[in-house]
Design a protein around this motif. Structure first.
Motif, short mmCIF file in Angstrom:
data_model
loop_
_atom_site.label_atom_id
_atom_site.label_comp_id
_atom_site.label_asym_id
_atom_site.label_seq_id
_atom_site.Cartn_x
_atom_site.Cartn_y
_atom_site.Cartn_z
N ARG A 126 -4.56 -2.23 43.56
CA ARG A 126 -4.29 -3.66 43.42
C ARG A 126 -3.05 -3.90 42.57
NH1 ARG A 126 -10.01 -3.36 43.08
NH2 ARG A 126 -11.02 -4.44 44.80
N ASP A 127 -2.88 -3.12 41.49
CA ASP A 127 -1.73 -3.27 40.62
C ASP A 127 -1.65 -2.05 39.71
OD1 ASP A 127 -3.51 -3.76 38.28
OD2 ASP A 127 -3.88 -5.67 39.30
N ASP A 128 -0.62 -2.00 38.85
CA ASP A 128 -0.42 -0.85 37.97
C ASP A 128 -1.46 -0.76 36.88
OD1 ASP A 128 1.79 -0.07 39.40
OD2 ASP A 128 3.23 -1.07 38.07
N GLU A 129 -2.27 -1.79 36.71
CA GLU A 129 -3.28 -1.81 35.65
C GLU A 129 -4.68 -1.59 36.20
OE1 GLU A 129 -2.72 -5.44 33.54
OE2 GLU A 129 -0.77 -4.87 32.73
N THR A 130 -4.78 -1.21 37.47
CA THR A 130 -6.06 -0.91 38.10
C THR A 130 -6.04 0.53 38.60
OG1 THR A 130 -6.29 -3.21 38.82
CG2 THR A 130 -7.71 -1.58 39.89
N ALA A 131 -7.04 1.30 38.23
CA ALA A 131 -7.08 2.71 38.62
C ALA A 131 -7.21 2.84 40.14
CB ALA A 131 -8.25 3.41 37.94
N PRO A 132 -6.36 3.65 40.78
CA PRO A 132 -6.46 3.84 42.24
C PRO A 132 -7.61 4.76 42.60
CG PRO A 132 -4.74 5.25 41.36
CD PRO A 132 -5.25 4.43 40.20
N PRO A 160 -12.75 18.59 37.46
CA PRO A 160 -12.40 19.31 36.24
C PRO A 160 -11.73 18.41 35.20
CG PRO A 160 -10.83 19.82 37.98
CD PRO A 160 -11.90 18.98 38.61
N ALA A 161 -11.73 18.87 33.96
CA ALA A 161 -10.98 18.17 32.92
C ALA A 161 -9.50 18.21 33.26
CB ALA A 161 -11.23 18.84 31.57
N PHE A 162 -8.77 17.19 32.81
CA PHE A 162 -7.36 17.07 33.18
C PHE A 162 -6.57 16.64 31.94
CE2 PHE A 162 -3.93 14.83 35.74
CZ PHE A 162 -3.37 16.00 36.23
N LYS A 163 -5.76 17.55 31.44
CA LYS A 163 -5.04 17.32 30.19
C LYS A 163 -4.07 16.15 30.28
CE LYS A 163 -2.16 19.72 26.77
NZ LYS A 163 -1.50 21.01 26.42
N ALA A 164 -3.40 15.99 31.43
CA ALA A 164 -2.38 14.95 31.56
C ALA A 164 -2.95 13.56 31.34
CB ALA A 164 -1.71 15.04 32.92
N SER A 165 -4.18 13.33 31.77
CA SER A 165 -4.79 12.01 31.63
C SER A 165 -5.76 11.93 30.46
CB SER A 165 -5.53 11.63 32.91
OG SER A 165 -6.58 12.56 33.18
N GLY A 166 -6.07 13.09 29.86
CA GLY A 166 -7.00 13.11 28.74
C GLY A 166 -8.45 12.92 29.13
N THR A 167 -8.78 13.19 30.40
CA THR A 167 -10.15 13.01 30.87
C THR A 167 -10.89 14.33 30.86
OG1 THR A 167 -9.35 13.22 33.15
CG2 THR A 167 -9.63 11.00 32.28
N GLY A 168 -12.19 14.27 30.60
CA GLY A 168 -13.03 15.46 30.58
C GLY A 168 -13.63 15.73 31.94
N SER A 204 -5.16 9.58 37.10
CA SER A 204 -4.01 8.67 37.12
C SER A 204 -3.75 7.96 35.80
CB SER A 204 -4.22 7.61 38.21
OG SER A 204 -5.30 6.76 37.88
N ARG A 205 -4.63 8.12 34.82
CA ARG A 205 -4.51 7.36 33.58
C ARG A 205 -3.30 7.80 32.76
NH1 ARG A 205 -10.94 7.66 31.81
NH2 ARG A 205 -11.72 6.51 33.65
N LEU A 206 -2.50 6.82 32.37
CA LEU A 206 -1.33 7.06 31.51
C LEU A 206 -1.61 6.55 30.11
CD1 LEU A 206 1.49 5.89 33.98
CD2 LEU A 206 0.68 8.23 33.58
N LYS A 207 -0.81 7.04 29.15
CA LYS A 207 -1.04 6.68 27.76
C LYS A 207 -0.77 5.21 27.47
CE LYS A 207 -0.09 11.33 26.02
NZ LYS A 207 0.78 12.18 25.15
N ASN A 208 0.07 4.57 28.29
CA ASN A 208 0.40 3.16 28.06
C ASN A 208 -0.60 2.20 28.68
OD1 ASN A 208 0.94 3.38 30.77
ND2 ASN A 208 3.12 2.90 30.61
N GLY A 209 -1.71 2.73 29.21
CA GLY A 209 -2.73 1.87 29.79
C GLY A 209 -2.55 1.60 31.27
N GLN A 224 0.25 11.12 39.59
CA GLN A 224 -0.44 11.99 38.63
C GLN A 224 -1.90 12.16 39.03
OE1 GLN A 224 0.21 11.73 34.20
NE2 GLN A 224 -1.95 11.14 34.21
N GLY A 225 -2.52 11.09 39.51
CA GLY A 225 -3.91 11.19 39.94
C GLY A 225 -4.08 12.13 41.12
#
Length: 380
Positions: A84-90, A121-129, A143-148, A154-155
């Motif tokens: 939907r937009d850059d602030e919604t996870a695809p 699996p855990a993914f270091k780039a997004s900080g997810t476990g 797909s999560r970036l540090k700026n929200g 990336q996802g």
């Protein structure tokens, strides 16, 4: 390069529904012109980060010579998203793997159900476990970036690792993401598509004129309802002959999974049938010999497609796959059933699907399907 002595229509498999239109255009006498047009759009659609750090494990995959040919069997990962937009996870609404044997005479397409329960699996780039949940969440997690905000490219990396772990495919040689909104423009530029409707399908989302269905009073202003629509529906009637679908009809048809006797496995079959229909449409003289229409298709693809060919360009892939015969493309159904534990949790494959995945990794898909014809989809 694996080549056939006979010139055949080329193939670039699309996920979910035609990501590979860019690689379908250069065939026969149109190859030179197609190369010029592809060159024009290559930088616009290419994002090599899709396959970054994908090899699993990295040390098990020998480094490639940048000038090397595309040899042996190849596996392509094609994903359809509807952000939907850059602030919604695809979410990965459509996940298709194209396996193309070394002889390049055929291609095999199979889908991973979006609700398939897998280990992510855990993914270091997004900080997810690590997590065990539906596979379409892998792209959202990754797909999560540090700026929200969120990055589908990336996802894609985490989704690729997740699909690799589940199928045993060590690496994908190329990958593509298609935005479903932009996909509609591609089909419009091609003048629609003809395909057989193999069962009656009612649209969950649209009225007969293509406008959105009404939402129930309890589902107004939010997205917390799984089936929020009410009222009259667009209906696609079963037909033994190909039916021409407009762009909005095609996109709507291949997204349906609800209705009498219908499941997500039917939706997967329709998407795979649609890939073949779009491939044939893209290769028709009406498209490849019409510069205006061809240019329109490429313009639309440039707005909706993100592609990575590893060390190889779009032109490399277009040239490599020109021997693949679209009529020999086989769509594969992977049998499964619902997973329940105090309620619906998602989908799970039957044990024999692992035998199919083993056949893919050992490059013996053709012989496996000869022994297991129930895995082959009928195209209608």
């Amino acid at each position: 390069m694996g080549k056939s002595g006979k010139r055949r229509a080329p193939l670039w498999a699309r996920i979910t529904v035609v990501a590979g239109v860019l690689l379908l255009v250069p065939s026969g006498g149109g190859l030179v012109a197609g190369q010029a047009l592809l060159s024009r759009y290559e930088n616009k659609v290419t994002d090599k980060s899709l396959l970054k750090d994908f090899e699993t494990p990295a040390e098990a995959v020998p480094p490639k010579d940048l000038d090397a040919n595309i040899d042996g069997a190849v596996n392509l990962l094609l994903v359809g998203i509807d952000p939907r937009d850059d602030e919604t996870a695809p979410l990965a609404d459509s996940i298709v793997v194209a396996h193309i044997p070394a002889d390049r005479h055929s291609a095999y397409l199979f889908s991973m159900p979006r609700d398939l329960v897998v280990d992510i699996p855990a993914f270091k780039a997004s900080g997810t476990g690590a997590d065990t949940t539906k596979i379409n969440a892998a792209m959202a997690y990754g797909s999560r970036l540090k700026n929200g905000e969120f990055s589908p490219a990336q996802g894609f990396q985490l989704l690729a690792k997740t699909v690799s772990n589940r199928t045993g495919i060590k690496k994908f040689d190329a990958g593509a993401i298609v935005n479903f909104g932009g996909f509609k423009k591609i089909v419009e530029a091609m003048g629609g598509v003809e395909m057989v409707i193999d069962m009656d399908v009612k649209s969950e989302h649209l009225k007969p004129d293509g406008s959105p269905r009404d939402r129930t009073p309890a589902c107004q202003g939010h997205h917390n309802c799984s089936r929020p629509y009410t009222g009259v529906q667009k209906v696609y009637k079963k037909s033994d002959e190909p039916v021409r679908l407009k762009a909005w009809e095609a996109l709507d048809y291949v997204r349906q999974r609800y209705g009498d006797g219908m499941t997500d496995y039917d939706r997967q079959r329709h998407q795979q049938q649609f890939i073949k229909a779009m491939a044939k449409q893209a290769m028709s003289r009406d498209v490849v010999t019409n510069p205006t229409k061809l240019l329109g298709v490429l313009e639309a693809a440039g707005d909706s497609l993100t592609f990575s060919g590893g060390e190889h360009s779009i032109l490399d892939w277009a040239t490599e796959l020109q021997a693949v015969n679209i009529d020999d493309m086989v769509t594969v159904k992977l049998p499964g059933k619902g997973l329940y534990n105090g309620g619906y949790q998602g989908e799970q494959f039957y044990p024999e699907v692992d035998d199919f995945f083993e056949a893919v990794t050992e490059e013996r898909v053709a012989s496996f399907l000869l022994d297991h014809p129930e895995f082959v989809n009928l195209d209608g």
